[in-house]
Design a protein around this motif. Structure first.
Motif, mmCIF file in Angstrom:
data_model
loop_
_atom_site.group_PDB
_atom_site.id
_atom_site.type_symbol
_atom_site.label_atom_id
_atom_site.label_comp_id
_atom_site.label_asym_id
_atom_site.label_seq_id
_atom_site.Cartn_x
_atom_site.Cartn_y
_atom_site.Cartn_z
ATOM 1 N N GLN A 124 85.043 21.957 74.597
ATOM 2 C CA GLN A 124 85.726 20.702 74.736
ATOM 3 C C GLN A 124 86.177 20.245 76.055
ATOM 4 N N ARG A 125 86.433 21.366 76.689
ATOM 5 C CA ARG A 125 86.664 20.884 78.148
ATOM 6 C C ARG A 125 85.456 20.663 79.038
ATOM 7 N N GLU A 126 84.376 21.198 78.749
ATOM 8 C CA GLU A 126 83.147 21.535 79.382
ATOM 9 C C GLU A 126 82.499 19.723 79.055
ATOM 10 N N GLU A 127 82.820 19.379 77.953
ATOM 11 C CA GLU A 127 82.362 18.128 77.620
ATOM 12 C C GLU A 127 83.105 16.931 77.558
ATOM 13 N N THR A 128 84.503 17.168 78.190
ATOM 14 C CA THR A 128 85.312 16.142 78.677
ATOM 15 C C THR A 128 85.609 15.336 77.273
ATOM 16 N N LEU A 129 85.785 15.890 76.164
ATOM 17 C CA LEU A 129 85.964 15.295 74.902
ATOM 18 C C LEU A 129 87.583 14.829 74.981
ATOM 19 N N HIS A 133 85.311 12.244 69.629
ATOM 20 C CA HIS A 133 85.049 13.532 68.529
ATOM 21 C C HIS A 133 83.476 13.653 68.316
ATOM 22 N N ARG A 134 82.414 12.642 69.254
ATOM 23 C CA ARG A 134 81.356 12.679 68.886
ATOM 24 C C ARG A 134 80.928 12.271 67.582
ATOM 25 N N ASP A 135 80.117 13.109 66.873
ATOM 26 C CA ASP A 135 79.874 12.666 65.396
ATOM 27 C C ASP A 135 80.525 13.649 64.478
ATOM 28 N N LEU A 136 81.692 14.427 64.945
ATOM 29 C CA LEU A 136 82.205 15.401 64.209
ATOM 30 C C LEU A 136 82.638 14.793 62.824
ATOM 31 N N PHE A 137 83.440 13.683 62.980
ATOM 32 C CA PHE A 137 84.001 13.376 61.750
ATOM 33 C C PHE A 137 82.935 12.500 61.187
ATOM 34 N N GLY A 138 82.232 11.948 61.952
ATOM 35 C CA GLY A 138 81.052 10.991 61.137
ATOM 36 C C GLY A 138 80.067 12.016 60.324
ATOM 37 N N ARG A 139 79.933 13.173 60.733
ATOM 38 C CA ARG A 139 79.113 14.094 59.922
ATOM 39 C C ARG A 139 80.024 14.538 58.749
ATOM 40 N N ALA A 140 81.155 14.969 59.136
ATOM 41 C CA ALA A 140 82.079 15.493 57.989
ATOM 42 C C ALA A 140 82.300 14.538 56.754
ATOM 43 N N TRP A 141 82.138 13.241 56.986
ATOM 44 C CA TRP A 141 82.295 12.315 55.922
ATOM 45 C C TRP A 141 81.259 11.349 55.821
ATOM 46 N N LYS A 142 80.127 11.786 56.545
ATOM 47 C CA LYS A 142 79.095 10.947 56.214
ATOM 48 C C LYS A 142 79.375 9.407 56.513
ATOM 49 N N THR A 201 74.562 8.410 61.968
ATOM 50 C CA THR A 201 75.944 8.938 61.968
ATOM 51 C C THR A 201 76.773 8.262 62.962
ATOM 52 N N ALA A 202 78.054 7.983 62.469
ATOM 53 C CA ALA A 202 78.914 7.263 63.205
ATOM 54 C C ALA A 202 79.459 8.307 64.372
ATOM 55 N N HIS A 203 79.668 7.588 65.503
ATOM 56 C CA HIS A 203 80.808 8.411 66.594
ATOM 57 C C HIS A 203 82.108 7.894 66.381
ATOM 58 N N THR A 204 83.078 8.791 66.630
ATOM 59 C CA THR A 204 84.391 8.150 66.489
ATOM 60 C C THR A 204 84.985 8.712 67.880
ATOM 61 N N ALA A 205 86.212 7.731 67.944
ATOM 62 C CA ALA A 205 87.494 8.014 69.336
ATOM 63 C C ALA A 205 88.516 7.799 68.620
ATOM 64 N N CYS A 206 89.392 8.216 69.391
ATOM 65 C CA CYS A 206 90.930 7.726 68.996
ATOM 66 C C CYS A 206 91.891 7.823 70.247
ATOM 67 N N VAL A 207 92.862 7.051 70.314
ATOM 68 C CA VAL A 207 93.860 7.293 71.226
ATOM 69 C C VAL A 207 95.154 7.204 70.567
ATOM 70 N N GLY A 208 95.863 8.245 70.823
ATOM 71 C CA GLY A 208 97.229 8.641 70.242
ATOM 72 C C GLY A 208 98.441 8.619 71.101
ATOM 73 N N PHE A 209 99.310 8.043 70.757
ATOM 74 C CA PHE A 209 100.712 7.736 71.466
ATOM 75 C C PHE A 209 101.636 8.671 70.631
ATOM 76 N N GLY A 210 102.143 9.809 71.281
ATOM 77 C CA GLY A 210 103.029 10.657 70.878
ATOM 78 C C GLY A 210 104.523 9.980 71.141
ATOM 79 N N VAL A 211 105.013 9.240 70.036
ATOM 80 C CA VAL A 211 106.222 8.292 70.375
ATOM 81 C C VAL A 211 107.411 9.005 70.629
ATOM 82 N N GLU A 212 107.811 10.050 69.935
ATOM 83 C CA GLU A 212 108.828 11.222 70.213
ATOM 84 C C GLU A 212 108.711 11.483 71.608
ATOM 85 N N ARG A 213 107.599 11.856 71.940
ATOM 86 C CA ARG A 213 107.597 12.427 73.448
ATOM 87 C C ARG A 213 107.785 11.465 74.389
ATOM 88 N N ILE A 214 107.022 10.378 74.099
ATOM 89 C CA ILE A 214 107.334 9.107 75.359
ATOM 90 C C ILE A 214 108.865 8.949 75.343
#
Lengths: 306, 87
Positions: A223-228, A251-260, A268-281
């Motif tokens: 994951q680090r080597e691919e800067t995912l 996520h590359r096509d990890l979820f795209g493959r998992a759910w077709k 196959t779809a590629h996916t990405a997400c941005v997540g804000f940890g609201v409590e941590r902020i």
């Protein structure tokens, strides 16, 4: 580590004493005060101010997902140690009486508890993938979804920033590789701008998820080597060990493959997400600006609508 | 005729579904990731190699490039004591 543990304990004690967090008797499980929630709402408002113009489809899921969805996600392969499954009593009257007797004797009453069809959501975006997949092939511009839910990860800690139940506010992008990567790049700029507007110190670094075991070590280095995964880190209880408050994931096509999930071109779809940890902020804001938000810098209160 | 490590690795990759391409069509130095090897498939490959060769990869070899080609895998196996050629 004891210095760090002491810092965690000290900040948690402060938060409990100030009444911002409410003890529930379990490390990582807390009630939140009205003031804490006002700050969380402010963080969400700041996120929405930046993200809403993109016109995401809003989806709100309960903090659970189906057991089958959890299996399909692959999460059990990589992070079984974090998973929470919901159990329920499934016995008869006799079993019920036996259970109550054991409780009276302070014994283990969980023997008749069986797993249900429900697991706890490990991340806010896990409800999105099967929902989009069920619609069939996506349109040309893919999909963009806004999610916000409580998540569960079994990692009890005295660090108030490592809660077992916490909320993630996310935008999830589904589409081509180009679309997913462009989305992540855009949000890495936006994430910096948003946290910067909160007057918090931060740095953005390559990161990995806390995968399980020796195979997890391989997944983490890959994951680090691919800067995912990148994380935006803010020092809360320690400068040397800053806390990940926002993550930017491809996520590359990890979820795209998992759910077709398919793009309009049938790929196959590629996916990405941005997540804000609201409590941590929120915890970072209270740490850096003080426990009373009315005394925070005017510019920060303006961004948060406080 | 001794069997090189590469050939034994190829046997493990055959008919697994881990690759989108047929292993027979790939050279020993071909990029397995480009041939469709996913991160989860890499984990399965790692476990299969450990079982087949009765070895355990040390932490320093638990990296993406260790499994990037048949040659790279063979090199790692030899490095941790697998004989280059088995009878």
């Amino acid at each position: 580590m004891t210095v760090l543990a002491d810092a965690h304990r000290a900040y948690r004690d402060d938060l409990l004493r100030e009444g911002l967090l409410i003890s529930m008797g379990v490390d990582g499980l807390y009630g939140r005060s009205g003031a804490f929630e006002q700050v969380v709402e402010g963080i969400n408002a700041a996120f929405s101010a930046v993200g809403d113009p993109d016109g995401p489809e809003v989806m709100r899921f309960p903090p659970g997902i189906g057991k089958l969805q959890l299996e399909q996600s692959g999460y059990l392969k990589s992070s079984p140690q974090l998973v929470g499954t919901v159990h329920s009593f499934t016995g008869n009257d006799r079993d019920h009486r036996a259970m109550l007797e054991r409780i009276d004797k302070h014994g283990d009453w969980t023997a008749e508890q069986k797993t249900t069809e429900v697991a706890l959501a490990p991340a806010a975006c896990y409800g999105v993938y099967p929902a989009i997949a069920a619609r069939g092939r996506m349109a040309q511009d893919g999909a963009l979804v806004d999610v916000y839910t409580y998540c569960f990860r079994h990692e009890p800690s005295i660090d108030p920033a490592r809660m077992q139940m916490f909320r993630q506010r996310e935008h999830v992008r589904l589409g081509s590789e180009t679309q997913a990567l462009a989305f992540r790049k855009l949000w890495m700029e936006r994430g910096r701008a948003i946290i910067g507007s909160f007057a918090l110190p931060f740095e953005v670094e390559v990161a990995n998820d806390p995968f399980f075991g020796r195979t997890g070590k391989l997944l983490a280095t890959s994951q680090r080597e691919e800067t995912l995964k990148f994380e935006l880190l803010v020092p809360i209880t320690s400068k040397e060990h800053p806390t990940a408050c926002v993550s930017f994931n491809y996520h590359r096509d990890l979820f795209g493959r998992a759910w077709k999930i398919e793009t309009d071109a049938g790929e196959t779809a590629h996916t990405a997400c941005v997540g804000f940890g609201v409590e941590r902020i929120a915890l970072a804001l209270f740490k850096h600006h003080g426990f009373a938000f009315k005394a925070w810098p005017r510019s920060v209160r303006d961004v948060l609508g406080l | 005729m001794p069997l090189p490590v590469q050939a034994r690795v190829r046997t493990l990759l055959k008919n697994t579904g881990w690759l989108q391409a047929d292993i027979e069509t790939l050279a020993d130095d071909a990029d397995l990731y480009a041939a469709g090897l996913t991160s989860h498939a890499t984990v399965n490959l790692m476990l299969a190699l450990e079982e087949a060769f009765d070895i355990e990869f040390p932490d320093r070899l638990l990296r993406r490039r260790t499994f990037s080609s048949v040659d790279a895998i063979a090199e790692a196996l030899v490095e941790i004591g697998v004989q280059k050629e088995a009878a």
